[in-house]
Design an enzyme around this catalytic site. Structure first.
Site, PDB file in Angstrom:
ATOM      1  N   LYS A  95       0.846  -1.190   0.000  1.00  0.00           N
ATOM      2  CA  LYS A  95       0.000   0.000   0.000  1.00  0.00           C
ATOM      3  C   LYS A  95       0.881   1.239   0.000  1.00  0.00           C
ATOM      4  O   LYS A  95       1.966   1.227   0.588  1.00  0.00           O
ATOM      5  CB  LYS A  95      -0.872   0.009   1.272  1.00  0.00           C
ATOM      6  CG  LYS A  95      -2.097   0.850   1.165  1.00  0.00           C
ATOM      7  CD  LYS A  95      -3.242   0.085   0.545  1.00  0.00           C
ATOM      8  CE  LYS A  95      -4.497   0.938   0.481  1.00  0.00           C
ATOM      9  NZ  LYS A  95      -5.636   0.189  -0.058  1.00  0.00           N
ATOM     10  N   GLY A 102     -20.403   6.459   5.149  1.00  0.00           N
ATOM     11  CA  GLY A 102     -19.515   6.908   4.088  1.00  0.00           C
ATOM     12  C   GLY A 102     -20.158   6.741   2.730  1.00  0.00           C
ATOM     13  O   GLY A 102     -20.475   5.618   2.306  1.00  0.00           O
ATOM     14  N   GLY A 158     -18.831   7.821  -0.284  1.00  0.00           N
ATOM     15  CA  GLY A 158     -17.843   8.158  -1.306  1.00  0.00           C
ATOM     16  C   GLY A 158     -18.039   7.270  -2.528  1.00  0.00           C
ATOM     17  O   GLY A 158     -19.155   6.821  -2.822  1.00  0.00           O
ATOM     18  N   ASN A 159     -16.945   6.966  -3.216  1.00  0.00           N
ATOM     19  CA  ASN A 159     -17.052   6.215  -4.480  1.00  0.00           C
ATOM     20  C   ASN A 159     -17.757   4.880  -4.300  1.00  0.00           C
ATOM     21  O   ASN A 159     -18.677   4.551  -5.038  1.00  0.00           O
ATOM     22  CB  ASN A 159     -15.654   5.983  -5.064  1.00  0.00           C
ATOM     23  CG  ASN A 159     -15.043   7.276  -5.546  1.00  0.00           C
ATOM     24  OD1 ASN A 159     -15.747   8.159  -6.020  1.00  0.00           O
ATOM     25  ND2 ASN A 159     -13.737   7.399  -5.401  1.00  0.00           N
ATOM     26  N   VAL A 160     -17.341   4.110  -3.304  1.00  0.00           N
ATOM     27  CA  VAL A 160     -17.940   2.787  -3.115  1.00  0.00           C
ATOM     28  C   VAL A 160     -19.286   2.899  -2.403  1.00  0.00           C
ATOM     29  O   VAL A 160     -20.280   2.285  -2.809  1.00  0.00           O
ATOM     30  CB  VAL A 160     -17.001   1.847  -2.323  1.00  0.00           C
ATOM     31  CG1 VAL A 160     -17.628   0.467  -2.203  1.00  0.00           C
ATOM     32  CG2 VAL A 160     -15.645   1.747  -2.998  1.00  0.00           C
TER      33      VAL A 160
HETATM   34  P1  NAD Z   1     -13.850   7.671  -0.892  1.00  0.00           P
HETATM   35  O1  NAD Z   1     -12.745   8.573  -0.457  1.00  0.00           O
HETATM   36  O2  NAD Z   1     -14.457   7.870  -2.240  1.00  0.00           O
HETATM   37  O3  NAD Z   1     -15.045   7.716   0.177  1.00  0.00           O
HETATM   38  C1  NAD Z   1     -14.857   7.704   1.551  1.00  0.00           C
HETATM   39  C2  NAD Z   1     -16.005   8.531   2.137  1.00  0.00           C
HETATM   40  O4  NAD Z   1     -16.025   8.376   3.555  1.00  0.00           O
HETATM   41  C3  NAD Z   1     -15.868  10.034   1.858  1.00  0.00           C
HETATM   42  O5  NAD Z   1     -17.068  10.527   1.267  1.00  0.00           O
HETATM   43  C4  NAD Z   1     -15.634  10.614   3.251  1.00  0.00           C
HETATM   44  O6  NAD Z   1     -16.172  11.936   3.380  1.00  0.00           O
HETATM   45  C5  NAD Z   1     -16.379   9.627   4.107  1.00  0.00           C
HETATM   46  N1  NAD Z   1     -16.028   9.647   5.529  1.00  0.00           N
HETATM   47  C6  NAD Z   1     -14.838   9.931   6.116  1.00  0.00           C
HETATM   48  N2  NAD Z   1     -14.955   9.841   7.454  1.00  0.00           N
HETATM   49  C7  NAD Z   1     -16.245   9.468   7.709  1.00  0.00           C
HETATM   50  C8  NAD Z   1     -16.967   9.194   8.898  1.00  0.00           C
HETATM   51  N3  NAD Z   1     -16.409   9.295  10.110  1.00  0.00           N
HETATM   52  N4  NAD Z   1     -18.270   8.834   8.798  1.00  0.00           N
HETATM   53  C9  NAD Z   1     -18.863   8.721   7.600  1.00  0.00           C
HETATM   54  N5  NAD Z   1     -18.221   8.974   6.427  1.00  0.00           N
HETATM   55  C10 NAD Z   1     -16.923   9.341   6.493  1.00  0.00           C
HETATM   56  O7  NAD Z   1     -13.286   6.192  -0.712  1.00  0.00           O
HETATM   57  P2  NAD Z   1     -13.843   4.847  -1.377  1.00  0.00           P
HETATM   58  O8  NAD Z   1     -13.029   4.529  -2.562  1.00  0.00           O
HETATM   59  O9  NAD Z   1     -15.317   4.920  -1.474  1.00  0.00           O
HETATM   60  O10 NAD Z   1     -13.419   3.794  -0.254  1.00  0.00           O
HETATM   61  C11 NAD Z   1     -14.185   3.634   0.941  1.00  0.00           C
HETATM   62  C12 NAD Z   1     -13.555   2.541   1.797  1.00  0.00           C
HETATM   63  O11 NAD Z   1     -13.541   1.317   1.063  1.00  0.00           O
HETATM   64  C13 NAD Z   1     -12.105   2.784   2.205  1.00  0.00           C
HETATM   65  O12 NAD Z   1     -11.852   2.243   3.475  1.00  0.00           O
HETATM   66  C14 NAD Z   1     -11.303   2.020   1.170  1.00  0.00           C
HETATM   67  O13 NAD Z   1     -10.020   1.650   1.637  1.00  0.00           O
HETATM   68  C15 NAD Z   1     -12.200   0.812   0.984  1.00  0.00           C
HETATM   69  N6  NAD Z   1     -12.008   0.146  -0.298  1.00  0.00           N
HETATM   70  C16 NAD Z   1     -12.193   0.834  -1.450  1.00  0.00           C
HETATM   71  C17 NAD Z   1     -12.013   0.165  -2.661  1.00  0.00           C
HETATM   72  C18 NAD Z   1     -12.243   0.852  -3.983  1.00  0.00           C
HETATM   73  O14 NAD Z   1     -12.303   0.166  -5.016  1.00  0.00           O
HETATM   74  N7  NAD Z   1     -12.389   2.189  -3.998  1.00  0.00           N
HETATM   75  C19 NAD Z   1     -11.626  -1.187  -2.679  1.00  0.00           C
HETATM   76  C20 NAD Z   1     -11.480  -1.864  -1.466  1.00  0.00           C
HETATM   77  C21 NAD Z   1     -11.660  -1.176  -0.267  1.00  0.00           C
END
Ligand code: NAD
Length: 350
Positions: free
Chosen positions: A79, A179, A181-183
């Site tokens: 990572k 959360g 975000g993207n996922v």
């Molecule tokens: P992202 O940055 O798009 O979204 C994360 C969201 O969480 C943001 O909108 C942020 O404002 C919000 N957030 C932060 N602190 C918070 C809290 N205390 N309460 C509620 N929301 C909060 O990230 P993502 O790509 O959606 O990833 C989300 C999680 O999934 C991460 O832990 C990441 O490591 C994991 N993940 C993502 C992927 C992927 O393909 N993107 C793959 C495996 C794991």
């Protein structure tokens, strides 16, 4: 990741990244290369100091070793964690400098998107190295933003786990999503399509409120989301959502979400069990993204990704079933299975 003694070796390489000109400041942690190059996304986030960034990188890199092993990928775990500069900075320049650092490792580390990074950032990285995925895909080929694959794997895992744990389809169930975000946002759309009721929380109001308006989701504060009345809790923000205190307040009977490192400490796995809450281990359910990254890096087709992601939910169901029969935490059972995959490869290589 459950931080208990394992048979795995400690990080084989930890590379400090610093470039005053571009603002690059962070670390690449490579935890294991037994199964292949260390692969894991690049996190771009504000950390109070380098110690916190390093600790996050080490935990996340270890998690990637387990995730890649259980997903059957020819990849080790690694990572990158980059500290977001305070004030103005040239984003393209910073990610180009990161790409140069990845290139210097000569393929020992393969990067992609994670929290805080985008396809555009990875395109900058690709200007300096070929050891990067998550780039726009050619027709029929694997590639692009891995998030939709992650969301699909989480959604299908949740559906399978709900059948096993709650004996129910998702329609009519309430899911608390932490959360958006993207996922998280993609997961919410799939859940709404499946007829689930949604409660969501995110400190970033713009995306959260738009999503709530479109999907008819209820919005609650970030401090409330883990304890709202819901059948399922889906951590989709940063790690450590499942603290002992959060688990004591949980009303959900199932935890299944995208976030990495959901268990704040190893004891939390037992707390969940003792409270009769099923836990779908994070790195098993969220493997869709790295499956896409792996296929892209290896030059495979989108159909290969489709097939492998479809295998996540049955794996989760089998894991929950096996753990329940043995009266053990699914987190511990998953760790042992992943360790066995890596130890088996080490034995073959020896
Ligand atoms: P992202 O940055 O798009 O979204 C994360 C969201 O969480 C943001 O909108 C942020 O404002 C919000 N957030 C932060 N602190 C918070 C809290 N205390 N309460 C509620 N929301 C909060 O990230 P993502 O790509 O959606 O990833 C989300 C999680 O999934 C991460 O832990 C990441 O490591 C994991 N993940 C993502 C992927 C992927 O393909 N993107 C793959 C495996 C794991």
């Amino acid at each position: 990741m459950v931080a208990r003694p394992t048979r795995l070796t400690p990080p084989v390489e930890c590379v400090r990244l610093y470039d005053a000109d571009s603002g690059l400041d962070g670390v690449i942690a490579i935890h294991s290369t037994t199964l292949g190059p260390g692969a894991g996304g690049c996190r771009f986030w504000s950390y109070p100091g380098m110690d916190e960034a390093l600790a996050d990188a080490l935990r996340l890199a270890e998690g990637m070793s387990y995730k890649n092993a259980l997903a059957g990928l020819p990849l080790g775990g690694a990572k990158a964690v980059l500290r977001r500069p305070e004030g103005d900075f040239d984003r393209a320049r910073l990610f180009h400098a990161f790409g140069r650092a990845v290139e210097q490792l000569g393929g020992l580390y393969v990067t992609a998107e994670d929290v805080g990074t985008s396809v555009e950032d990875m395109q900058e990285v690709a200007g300096a190295t070929r050891h990067v995925a998550g780039l726009p895909a050619a027709e029929g080929r694997a590639g692009g933003d891995p998030s939709p694959w992650t969301a699909r794997g989480v959604f299908e895992s949740m559906r399978a786990a709900a059948r096993f744990v709650l004996d129910s389809d998702l329609a009519g169930l309430t899911v608390a999503v932490q959360g958006t975000g993207n996922v998280g946002a993609d997961l919410c759309r799939r859940l709404a399509d499946a007829g689930a009721r949604l409660v969501i929380a995110d400190p970033s109001a713009a995306r959260r409120d738009r999503l709530a308006a479109i999907l008819g989701a209820e919005v609650v504060g970030v401090d409330e989301i883990a304890s709202v009345q819901a059948e399922i809790f889906a951590p989709c923000a940063l790690g450590g959502a499942l603290t002992a205190e959060a688990v004591r307040g949980l009303k959900a009977k199932l935890v299944c979400g995208a976030a990495n490192n959901q268990l704040a400490s190893p004891e939390v796995a037992d707390l969940l069990m003792n409270r009769g809450i099923a836990y779908a281990p994070d790195y098993v359910v969220n493997a869709g993204g790295i499956i896409s990254v792996s296929a892209e890096y290896l030059g495979e087709d989108a159909s290969d990704v489709d097939y492998r992601v479809s295998q996540i939910a049955p794996r989760v169901a089998a894991l929950l079933d096996g753990a329940a029969r043995e009266r053990r935490s699914p987190a511990v059972v998953a760790d042992e299975m992943a360790e066995e995959v890596i130890a088996g490869a080490e034995r073959v290589a020896a």
